[in-house]
Design a protein around this motif. Structure first.
Motif, PDB file in Angstrom:
ATOM      1  N   TYR A  13      65.966  37.189  56.858  1.00 22.57           N
ATOM      2  CA  TYR A  13      65.872  38.240  56.403  1.00 22.57           C
ATOM      3  C   TYR A  13      65.307  39.770  56.530  1.00 22.57           C
ATOM      4  O   TYR A  13      63.847  39.774  56.925  1.00 22.57           O
ATOM      5  CB  TYR A  13      66.249  38.221  55.050  1.00 22.57           C
ATOM      6  CG  TYR A  13      67.250  36.214  55.072  1.00 22.57           C
ATOM      7  CD1 TYR A  13      68.405  36.871  55.153  1.00 22.57           C
ATOM      8  CD2 TYR A  13      67.081  35.358  54.448  1.00 22.57           C
ATOM      9  CE1 TYR A  13      69.427  35.674  54.710  1.00 22.57           C
ATOM     10  CE2 TYR A  13      67.317  34.465  54.238  1.00 22.57           C
ATOM     11  CZ  TYR A  13      69.004  34.280  54.362  1.00 22.57           C
ATOM     12  OH  TYR A  13      69.368  33.296  54.049  1.00 22.57           O
ATOM     13  N   MET A  40      75.692  37.426  48.547  1.00 21.84           N
ATOM     14  CA  MET A  40      75.617  37.558  47.283  1.00 21.84           C
ATOM     15  C   MET A  40      75.610  38.768  46.670  1.00 21.84           C
ATOM     16  O   MET A  40      75.155  40.127  47.220  1.00 21.84           O
ATOM     17  CB  MET A  40      74.412  36.616  47.235  1.00 21.84           C
ATOM     18  CG  MET A  40      74.341  36.179  47.253  1.00 21.84           C
ATOM     19  SD  MET A  40      75.901  34.259  46.922  1.00 21.84           S
ATOM     20  CE  MET A  40      74.422  33.391  45.667  1.00 21.84           C
ATOM     21  N   SER A  53      57.833  30.338  38.539  1.00 24.79           N
ATOM     22  CA  SER A  53      58.714  29.005  38.324  1.00 24.79           C
ATOM     23  C   SER A  53      59.599  28.866  39.681  1.00 24.79           C
ATOM     24  O   SER A  53      59.687  30.019  40.305  1.00 24.79           O
ATOM     25  CB  SER A  53      59.051  29.055  37.273  1.00 24.79           C
ATOM     26  OG  SER A  53      59.729  29.998  36.971  1.00 24.79           O
ATOM     27  N   GLN A  60      58.902  25.551  53.278  1.00 27.42           N
ATOM     28  CA  GLN A  60      58.770  24.527  52.182  1.00 27.42           C
ATOM     29  C   GLN A  60      59.292  23.201  52.853  1.00 27.42           C
ATOM     30  O   GLN A  60      58.407  22.156  51.777  1.00 27.42           O
ATOM     31  CB  GLN A  60      60.184  25.100  50.598  1.00 27.42           C
ATOM     32  CG  GLN A  60      59.548  24.603  49.393  1.00 27.42           C
ATOM     33  CD  GLN A  60      60.167  25.100  48.449  1.00 27.42           C
ATOM     34  OE1 GLN A  60      60.918  25.754  48.768  1.00 27.42           O
ATOM     35  NE2 GLN A  60      59.308  25.544  47.371  1.00 27.42           N
ATOM     36  N   SER A 112      60.086  31.955  47.615  1.00 25.34           N
ATOM     37  CA  SER A 112      60.108  31.372  49.086  1.00 25.34           C
ATOM     38  C   SER A 112      60.914  33.193  49.417  1.00 25.34           C
ATOM     39  O   SER A 112      60.723  33.677  50.744  1.00 25.34           O
ATOM     40  CB  SER A 112      61.158  31.234  49.335  1.00 25.34           C
ATOM     41  OG  SER A 112      60.829  29.214  48.593  1.00 25.34           O
ATOM     42  N   SER A 113      61.871  33.220  48.493  1.00 27.14           N
ATOM     43  CA  SER A 113      62.250  34.872  49.131  1.00 27.14           C
ATOM     44  C   SER A 113      61.494  36.278  49.953  1.00 27.14           C
ATOM     45  O   SER A 113      61.636  36.714  50.491  1.00 27.14           O
ATOM     46  CB  SER A 113      63.476  35.566  48.309  1.00 27.14           C
ATOM     47  OG  SER A 113      64.221  34.364  47.713  1.00 27.14           O
ATOM     48  N   GLY A 122      63.455  29.544  41.458  1.00 29.52           N
ATOM     49  CA  GLY A 122      63.919  30.135  41.301  1.00 29.52           C
ATOM     50  C   GLY A 122      62.870  31.739  41.299  1.00 29.52           C
ATOM     51  O   GLY A 122      64.354  32.894  41.410  1.00 29.52           O
ATOM     52  N   ALA A 123      61.878  31.557  40.808  1.00 34.41           N
ATOM     53  CA  ALA A 123      61.443  33.060  40.545  1.00 34.41           C
ATOM     54  C   ALA A 123      61.816  34.338  42.087  1.00 34.41           C
ATOM     55  O   ALA A 123      61.239  35.277  41.388  1.00 34.41           O
ATOM     56  CB  ALA A 123      60.281  33.144  40.066  1.00 34.41           C
ATOM     57  N   GLY A 124      61.297  33.588  43.538  1.00 33.53           N
ATOM     58  CA  GLY A 124      62.325  34.065  44.117  1.00 33.53           C
ATOM     59  C   GLY A 124      60.533  34.675  45.287  1.00 33.53           C
ATOM     60  O   GLY A 124      60.184  35.166  46.027  1.00 33.53           O
ATOM     61  N   VAL A 163      68.227  38.896  44.542  1.00 38.00           N
ATOM     62  CA  VAL A 163      67.050  38.015  43.825  1.00 38.00           C
ATOM     63  C   VAL A 163      65.541  38.468  43.949  1.00 38.00           C
ATOM     64  O   VAL A 163      64.523  38.098  42.976  1.00 38.00           O
ATOM     65  CB  VAL A 163      67.091  36.896  44.886  1.00 38.00           C
ATOM     66  CG1 VAL A 163      68.018  36.302  44.329  1.00 38.00           C
ATOM     67  CG2 VAL A 163      66.221  36.929  46.579  1.00 38.00           C
ATOM     68  N   TYR A 193      71.009  37.726  48.588  1.00 36.87           N
ATOM     69  CA  TYR A 193      71.247  37.230  50.296  1.00 36.87           C
ATOM     70  C   TYR A 193      72.207  37.460  50.306  1.00 36.87           C
ATOM     71  O   TYR A 193      72.908  37.827  50.154  1.00 36.87           O
ATOM     72  CB  TYR A 193      71.200  35.963  49.646  1.00 36.87           C
ATOM     73  CG  TYR A 193      69.810  35.066  49.627  1.00 36.87           C
ATOM     74  CD1 TYR A 193      68.924  34.710  50.927  1.00 36.87           C
ATOM     75  CD2 TYR A 193      69.013  34.938  48.509  1.00 36.87           C
ATOM     76  CE1 TYR A 193      68.263  33.994  50.956  1.00 36.87           C
ATOM     77  CE2 TYR A 193      67.716  34.119  48.587  1.00 36.87           C
ATOM     78  CZ  TYR A 193      67.230  34.215  49.923  1.00 36.87           C
ATOM     79  OH  TYR A 193      66.042  33.629  49.300  1.00 36.87           O
TER      80      TYR A 193
HETATM   81  N1  DUT Z   1      68.655  31.598  46.491  1.00 39.56           N
HETATM   82  C1  DUT Z   1      70.044  32.189  47.047  1.00 39.56           C
HETATM   83  N2  DUT Z   1      70.064  31.663  48.712  1.00 39.56           N
HETATM   84  C2  DUT Z   1      69.387  31.298  49.185  1.00 39.56           C
HETATM   85  C3  DUT Z   1      67.899  31.195  48.375  1.00 39.56           C
HETATM   86  C4  DUT Z   1      67.800  31.114  47.401  1.00 39.56           C
HETATM   87  O1  DUT Z   1      71.085  32.320  46.342  1.00 39.56           O
HETATM   88  O2  DUT Z   1      69.585  30.841  50.343  1.00 39.56           O
HETATM   89  C5  DUT Z   1      68.760  31.914  44.984  1.00 39.56           C
HETATM   90  C6  DUT Z   1      68.138  30.841  43.778  1.00 39.56           C
HETATM   91  C7  DUT Z   1      67.172  32.056  43.698  1.00 39.56           C
HETATM   92  C8  DUT Z   1      66.941  32.992  44.098  1.00 39.56           C
HETATM   93  O3  DUT Z   1      67.945  32.949  45.257  1.00 39.56           O
HETATM   94  O4  DUT Z   1      67.841  32.284  42.058  1.00 39.56           O
HETATM   95  C9  DUT Z   1      65.034  33.090  44.364  1.00 39.56           C
HETATM   96  O5  DUT Z   1      65.265  31.813  44.914  1.00 39.56           O
HETATM   97  P1  DUT Z   1      63.450  31.255  45.536  1.00 39.56           P
HETATM   98  O6  DUT Z   1      63.737  30.182  46.608  1.00 39.56           O
HETATM   99  O7  DUT Z   1      63.063  32.604  46.815  1.00 39.56           O
HETATM  100  O8  DUT Z   1      62.611  30.919  44.794  1.00 39.56           O
HETATM  101  P2  DUT Z   1      61.510  30.695  44.946  1.00 39.56           P
HETATM  102  O9  DUT Z   1      60.881  31.068  43.519  1.00 39.56           O
HETATM  103  O10 DUT Z   1      61.066  29.997  46.155  1.00 39.56           O
HETATM  104  O11 DUT Z   1      61.601  29.034  43.973  1.00 39.56           O
HETATM  105  P3  DUT Z   1      60.750  27.251  44.640  1.00 39.56           P
HETATM  106  O12 DUT Z   1      59.944  27.370  43.998  1.00 39.56           O
HETATM  107  O13 DUT Z   1      62.344  26.578  43.470  1.00 39.56           O
HETATM  108  O14 DUT Z   1      61.485  27.402  46.070  1.00 39.56           O
END
Ligand code: DUT
Length: 240
Positions: free
Chosen positions: A58, A19, A42, A89, A48-49, A44-46, A23, A16
């Motif tokens: 992005y 940062m 799980s 989400q 959504s990213s 925070g795994a990534g 991620v 991000y």
């Molecule tokens: N993260 C950021 N900034 C953001 C969004 C997420 O730093 O705007 C970090 C948080 C996490 C990592 O990116 O350490 C991955 O987050 P993501 O939301 O992609 O994880 P997820 O697998 O979608 O988690 P969840 O199931 O809780 O939505």
């Protein structure tokens, strides 16, 4: 109209803005037009990213994302917006009528298009049961919908544009199994490429490809049957 919906990630790494830590770490995969991809992993795994990179919320820090062989950066934003349906989400609904909320992002949507999408998303009957039907006001000055109703409304909003690529980021999590399965059956008819973040085994089973994400990497990839045979981790998830 030209997009078919093939999606390719080529050595995508992402952090991000501002940062220091990545991620997503060297993510590569290819999805054929019309395939369904279930994304598991799980918190925070990534997950959504990964998905945010497809509608270009992005851009990758390294590597590239291609749709139908074209680098996303070479596709007009307008075309992308028209062809990609994305439900984040957290459903984004605003204070306005159901109709206004459905047409958000596609202001030329007709009422019959909205109704068709709402039926597919299994929310039409809920809407017609409201005091003023599609004219009912939502939000602070109107009625509040339940989590699952909001999710179905967001899915309907995404379906209105008949996307080639549909991204459901945990947007069916509040639906019971039967309702979710009806929504997914209806989505099948759109013949779009579908990315769906899910915790449900029933949803993973339907997918042409399951991607298990951990710590910004794809750690397992395959169909349900394949992963049941090859992945202890997947079996653990399946039996939990
Ligand atoms: N993260 C950021 N900034 C953001 C969004 C997420 O730093 O705007 C970090 C948080 C996490 C990592 O990116 O350490 C991955 O987050 P993501 O939301 O992609 O994880 P997820 O697998 O979608 O988690 P969840 O199931 O809780 O939505």
């Amino acid at each position: 109209e030209q997009l078919k919906g093939a999606v390719t990630f080529e050595h995508v790494s992402f952090r991000y803005p501002g940062m220091s830590s990545y991620v997503l770490k060297d993510i590569s995969f290819h999805v054929r037009p019309g395939e369904t991809v279930a994304i598991l992993g799980s918190t925070g795994a990534g997950k959504s990213s990964i998905l945010q990179l497809i509608p270009r919320l992005y851009d990758p820090t390294e590597g590239a994302v291609y749709v139908d062989g074209m680098n996303l950066k070479d596709i007009k934003m307008d075309d992308l917006r028209k062809r990609i349906g994305f439900t984040p989400q957290e459903s984004i609904l605003f204070s306005g009528t159901v109709e206004e909320n459905l047409a958000w992002g596609k202001s030329d949507a007709s009422l019959s298009e909205m109704k068709a999408a709402a039926k597919d998303a299994q929310i039409h009957e809920t809407i017609t049961d409201l005091k003023d039907g599609y004219e009912t006001k939502l939000g602070q000055k109107g009625i509040n919908l339940s989590g699952g109703q909001k999710q179905r409304l967001s899915v309907a909003r995404a379906l209105i544009r008949k996307p080639n690529i549909l991204i459901l980021d945990d947007s069916t999590s509040a639906l019971d199994l039967q309702t979710e399965s009806k929504v997914l059956d209806a989505i099948d008819e759109y013949k779009c490429t579908l990315f769906i973040v899910t915790q449900k085994l029933s949803t993973a089973k339907r997918a042409d490809k399951i991607m298990l994400i951990d710590d910004g990497k794809i750690i397992e990839e395959g169909t349900h049957d394949q992963l049941m045979n090859t992945s202890a981790l997947y079996r653990e998830i399946a039996y939990s």
